[in-house]
Design an enzyme around this catalytic site. Structure first.
Site, PDB file in Angstrom:
ATOM      1  N   HIS A  53       0.855  -1.325  -0.153  1.00 62.54           N
ATOM      2  CA  HIS A  53      -0.063  -0.072  -0.056  1.00 62.54           C
ATOM      3  C   HIS A  53       0.829   1.100   0.037  1.00 62.54           C
ATOM      4  O   HIS A  53       1.921   1.164   0.673  1.00 62.54           O
ATOM      5  CB  HIS A  53      -0.939  -0.095   1.325  1.00 62.54           C
ATOM      6  CG  HIS A  53      -1.705   1.037   1.391  1.00 62.54           C
ATOM      7  ND1 HIS A  53      -2.515   1.685   0.484  1.00 62.54           N
ATOM      8  CD2 HIS A  53      -2.159   1.980   2.346  1.00 62.54           C
ATOM      9  CE1 HIS A  53      -3.304   2.939   0.487  1.00 62.54           C
ATOM     10  NE2 HIS A  53      -2.974   2.786   1.960  1.00 62.54           N
TER      11      HIS A  53
ATOM     12  N   ASP B 188      -7.750   3.940  -2.982  1.00 59.93           N
ATOM     13  CA  ASP B 188      -7.673   3.101  -1.700  1.00 59.93           C
ATOM     14  C   ASP B 188      -8.363   3.647  -0.539  1.00 59.93           C
ATOM     15  O   ASP B 188      -9.373   3.211   0.045  1.00 59.93           O
ATOM     16  CB  ASP B 188      -6.493   2.378  -1.400  1.00 59.93           C
ATOM     17  CG  ASP B 188      -6.559   1.201  -0.279  1.00 59.93           C
ATOM     18  OD1 ASP B 188      -7.023   0.313  -0.558  1.00 59.93           O
ATOM     19  OD2 ASP B 188      -6.329   1.654   0.788  1.00 59.93           O
TER      20      ASP B 188
END
Length: 341
Positions: free
Chosen positions: A109, A192
């Site tokens: 991420h 995200d």
């Protein structure tokens, strides 16, 4: 322009020949990446802090476990599989002092890199491999000979081999079996966070609670409100997941479809989209990241209070009672309000 999708033929595990891969952390993604890479024939070590509860678990899975700093020192590719808020401290204490030219840091991420809570030196590769599924699914799909679609991104490429390394890692965890798409740290991070906040987690849970409260306040039983606003949501989401919104509509009644297209846009209206844009602006400006880091640094006071309030919501009490009547459903007992890593 169509996004290129990389497959198994695009990833070469020989890139890792003679190299050591370190996974820092052994949580959801960390354990799945480590096990899949190990089964793919890669040399994987695990880096954990002294006293970590995961040490025994990782050793039981056959891994060599060493302190985080030693893992960074020994490895050619280092996967930082730690929670976003904990990465900066771990970087300063254990990662940065042991980074040398030519190493590669990998993330699943982009939060820390994009918002610069972690700033690596210019002489190391910085890449991302992000499966679009939780760790247990990444592991299970791999053991079944399949894979989870994944994203790759390149942030720094001084070694001129960053994409090869990212595709090799994606192949090692099974991602290329399903397909790998290339993105950027910025795009992955911001989309995200937006999805989590406005639709998948924040939007969905707020919508469910509002619907439940509306029915109960109108005099309907909490049990009926639970079934209609929470329980049956999975049926609809599963249909969307399998066949898209149109596919879901194909499977429901005409009455449900009419309510969907005629009433839904009145509930989730232009004002909601306006607030979504404001949430996106806070993500893009870094405001959300700064506030989240500050919340972590102050010991999570508001975070824990908000979670505690929802744990005590009436929907949780009626839900626990009704789920006990459903023997086919996997039950999960949630203790505490903060995720454990």
């Amino acid at each position: 322009m169509a996004v290129k999708i990389y497959s198994d033929k695009d990833g070469d595990l020989n890139v890792f020949q003679g190299k050591t891969l370190a996974v820092l952390g052994f949580g959801s993604q960390g354990h799945a990446h480590a096990l899949n890479l190990k089964d793919s024939g890669c040399n994987v070590i695990i880096g954990l802090y002294e006293g970590s509860k995961s040490i025994a678990v990782a050793k039981d899975k056959g891994f060599e476990v060493v302190p985080t700093g030693e893992a960074v020192k020994r490895a050619d590719v280092i996967f930082v599989a730690l929670p976003d808020t904990k990465q900066a401290a771990a970087y300063e204490k254990d990662i940065a002092p042991n980074l040398t030219k030519g190493k590669t840091i990998l993330f699943s991420h982009g939060f820390s890199i994009h918002f610069k809570t972690v700033v690596p030196p210019a002489d190391v590769n910085v890449i991302m491999v992000a499966p679009k599924g939780p760790g247990h699914i990444v592991r299970r799909q791999f053991t079944e000979g399949k894979g989870v679609p994944s994203l790759i991104a390149i942030y720094q490429n001084p070694g001129k081999n960053a994409k090869k390394l990212a595709l090799a890692w994606a192949k090692g965890i099974g991602g290329t079996r399903a397909g790998v798409l290339e993105t950027t740290f910025k795009e992955e991070t911001e989309t995200d966070l937006f999805g989590e906040q406005t639709v998948l987690c924040g939007g969905c849970s707020a919508l469910v609670k509002a619907g439940f409260e509306t029915l109960v306040e109108a005099g309907y039983s909490p049990e009926m409100a639970y079934f209609e606003c929470l329980h049956e949501l999975k049926l609809i989401v599963d249909l969307m997941n399998e066949a898209g919104i149109s596919g879901m509509r194909f499977s429901i009644s005409e009455t449900a479809k009419w309510g969907d297209v005629s009433v839904g846009p009145k509930i989730i209206d232009a004002s909601v989209k306006k607030r979504m844009k404001a949430a996106l602006a806070d993500i893009q400006s870094g405001k959300f990241a700064r506030e989240w880091v500050k919340e972590y640094q102050s010991g999570y006071p508001r975070y824990n209070a908000l979670l505690k309030a929802d744990v005590d919501h009436p929907i949780e009490k009626v839900g626990a009672k009704l789920r006990a009547m459903m023997p086919w459903m996997q039950k999960r007992s949630i203790k505490g309000v903060q995720a454990a890593y």
